[in-house]
Design a protein around this motif. Structure first.
Motif, PDB file in Angstrom:
ATOM      1  N   PRO A 131       1.766   0.767 -21.857  1.00  0.00           N
ATOM      2  CA  PRO A 131       1.106   1.688 -20.922  1.00  0.00           C
ATOM      3  C   PRO A 131       1.660   1.478 -19.516  1.00  0.00           C
ATOM      4  O   PRO A 131       1.915   0.347 -19.101  1.00  0.00           O
ATOM      5  N   PRO A 132       1.848   2.565 -18.784  1.00  0.00           N
ATOM      6  CA  PRO A 132       2.474   2.442 -17.459  1.00  0.00           C
ATOM      7  C   PRO A 132       1.519   1.908 -16.390  1.00  0.00           C
ATOM      8  O   PRO A 132       0.301   1.868 -16.576  1.00  0.00           O
ATOM      9  N   ASP A 160      -4.718   6.449   3.929  1.00  0.00           N
ATOM     10  CA  ASP A 160      -5.122   5.369   4.829  1.00  0.00           C
ATOM     11  C   ASP A 160      -4.031   4.310   4.995  1.00  0.00           C
ATOM     12  O   ASP A 160      -4.218   3.325   5.694  1.00  0.00           O
ATOM     13  N   GLY A 161      -2.885   4.514   4.342  1.00  0.00           N
ATOM     14  CA  GLY A 161      -1.767   3.586   4.458  1.00  0.00           C
ATOM     15  C   GLY A 161      -1.702   2.553   3.355  1.00  0.00           C
ATOM     16  O   GLY A 161      -0.745   1.783   3.282  1.00  0.00           O
ATOM     17  N   SER A 162      -2.710   2.506   2.486  1.00  0.00           N
ATOM     18  CA  SER A 162      -2.696   1.492   1.433  1.00  0.00           C
ATOM     19  C   SER A 162      -1.688   1.841   0.347  1.00  0.00           C
ATOM     20  O   SER A 162      -1.472   2.997   0.017  1.00  0.00           O
ATOM     21  N   LEU A 163      -1.048   0.811  -0.170  1.00  0.00           N
ATOM     22  CA  LEU A 163      -0.125   0.913  -1.297  1.00  0.00           C
ATOM     23  C   LEU A 163      -0.778   0.128  -2.421  1.00  0.00           C
ATOM     24  O   LEU A 163      -1.002  -1.083  -2.295  1.00  0.00           O
ATOM     25  N   VAL A 164      -1.100   0.815  -3.515  1.00  0.00           N
ATOM     26  CA  VAL A 164      -1.901   0.223  -4.578  1.00  0.00           C
ATOM     27  C   VAL A 164      -1.154   0.300  -5.901  1.00  0.00           C
ATOM     28  O   VAL A 164      -0.615   1.337  -6.268  1.00  0.00           O
ATOM     29  N   LEU A 165      -1.134  -0.835  -6.616  1.00  0.00           N
ATOM     30  CA  LEU A 165      -0.601  -0.875  -7.973  1.00  0.00           C
ATOM     31  C   LEU A 165      -1.788  -0.933  -8.917  1.00  0.00           C
ATOM     32  O   LEU A 165      -2.600  -1.865  -8.847  1.00  0.00           O
ATOM     33  N   SER A 166      -1.921   0.083  -9.781  1.00  0.00           N
ATOM     34  CA  SER A 166      -3.044   0.168 -10.714  1.00  0.00           C
ATOM     35  C   SER A 166      -2.532   0.070 -12.137  1.00  0.00           C
ATOM     36  O   SER A 166      -1.490   0.643 -12.471  1.00  0.00           O
ATOM     37  N   ASP A 167      -3.275  -0.621 -12.961  1.00  0.00           N
ATOM     38  CA  ASP A 167      -2.965  -0.706 -14.380  1.00  0.00           C
ATOM     39  C   ASP A 167      -3.665   0.460 -15.059  1.00  0.00           C
ATOM     40  O   ASP A 167      -4.891   0.566 -14.994  1.00  0.00           O
ATOM     41  N   THR A 168      -2.907   1.334 -15.707  1.00  0.00           N
ATOM     42  CA  THR A 168      -3.512   2.507 -16.347  1.00  0.00           C
ATOM     43  C   THR A 168      -4.223   2.155 -17.641  1.00  0.00           C
ATOM     44  O   THR A 168      -5.006   2.954 -18.140  1.00  0.00           O
ATOM     45  N   SER A 226      -8.964  -1.227 -15.967  1.00  0.00           N
ATOM     46  CA  SER A 226      -9.308  -0.936 -14.566  1.00  0.00           C
ATOM     47  C   SER A 226      -9.007  -2.170 -13.712  1.00  0.00           C
ATOM     48  O   SER A 226      -9.894  -2.910 -13.334  1.00  0.00           O
ATOM     49  N   ASN A 227      -7.738  -2.338 -13.424  1.00  0.00           N
ATOM     50  CA  ASN A 227      -7.272  -3.471 -12.634  1.00  0.00           C
ATOM     51  C   ASN A 227      -6.309  -2.916 -11.597  1.00  0.00           C
ATOM     52  O   ASN A 227      -5.396  -2.161 -11.952  1.00  0.00           O
ATOM     53  N   GLU A 228      -6.492  -3.262 -10.339  1.00  0.00           N
ATOM     54  CA  GLU A 228      -5.590  -2.787  -9.312  1.00  0.00           C
ATOM     55  C   GLU A 228      -5.425  -3.827  -8.221  1.00  0.00           C
ATOM     56  O   GLU A 228      -6.276  -4.689  -8.034  1.00  0.00           O
ATOM     57  N   VAL A 229      -4.293  -3.716  -7.535  1.00  0.00           N
ATOM     58  CA  VAL A 229      -3.963  -4.636  -6.452  1.00  0.00           C
ATOM     59  C   VAL A 229      -3.579  -3.802  -5.243  1.00  0.00           C
ATOM     60  O   VAL A 229      -2.669  -2.972  -5.330  1.00  0.00           O
ATOM     61  N   ASN A 230      -4.272  -4.027  -4.112  1.00  0.00           N
ATOM     62  CA  ASN A 230      -3.886  -3.374  -2.866  1.00  0.00           C
ATOM     63  C   ASN A 230      -2.797  -4.243  -2.244  1.00  0.00           C
ATOM     64  O   ASN A 230      -3.068  -5.330  -1.739  1.00  0.00           O
TER      65      ASN A 230
END
Length: 149
Positions: A104-105, A113-121, A124-128
């Motif tokens: 899964p990608p 707001d300028g945030s760059l977020v990596l989310s696990d599709t 429900s896990n994400e990192v700002n």
């Protein structure tokens, strides 16, 4: 029989601090166990995004693919890109704990707001990524803006 001296002031302060700590821990634990999720911070509109897939190849080499085009957009050498590797190792561990593979990608997204977020599709896990400083954020930013051939 001699009278007992009252508690010194320092004991009262230590007891009060201890009580505050205990009540704080109990309060946080009860919220976590009840399933309470704090409201997400508003990020504004999604400005740009890219679905990414990471593939371990050999000898520590990692290929990064744009999922939509299927094109390889980056090669992460073993001694380079340690921040990306660390974040992805953490994300892979979370997936492995749930018996989910790396197919899964991941969604890399820039918000208004300028945030760059990596989310696990897959979960429900994400990192700002902004929280890790400009240099580390720039390593992921390069994956977002790389042109596909």
């Amino acid at each position: 029989m001699a009278a007992q001296a009252p508690w010194p002031l320092s004991r009262w302060i230590a007891s009060a601090i201890g009580a505050v700590v205990v009540f704080t821990v109990i309060g946080v634990a009860s919220l976590r166990l009840s399933g309470y999720e704090p409201p997400a911070e508003p990020r504004g509109a999604l400005l740009e995004s890219r679905l990414l897939r990471f593939e371990d190849v050999r000898d520590g080499l990692v290929y990064v693919y744009d999922v939509d085009s299927g094109t390889r957009i980056a090669e992460l050498a073993p001694a380079e890109d340690s921040f990306i590797r660390g974040i992805m190792r953490s994300m892979a561990r979370a997936r492995k704990a749930r018996d989910i593979g790396m197919q899964p990608p991941f969604l890399l997204a820039r918000y208004a707001d300028g945030s760059l977020v990596l989310s696990d599709t897959a979960i429900s896990n994400e990192v700002n990524l902004v929280a890790f400083g400009q240099t580390n954020e720039a390593s992921f930013e390069a994956l977002l803006v790389t042109e596909t051939p």
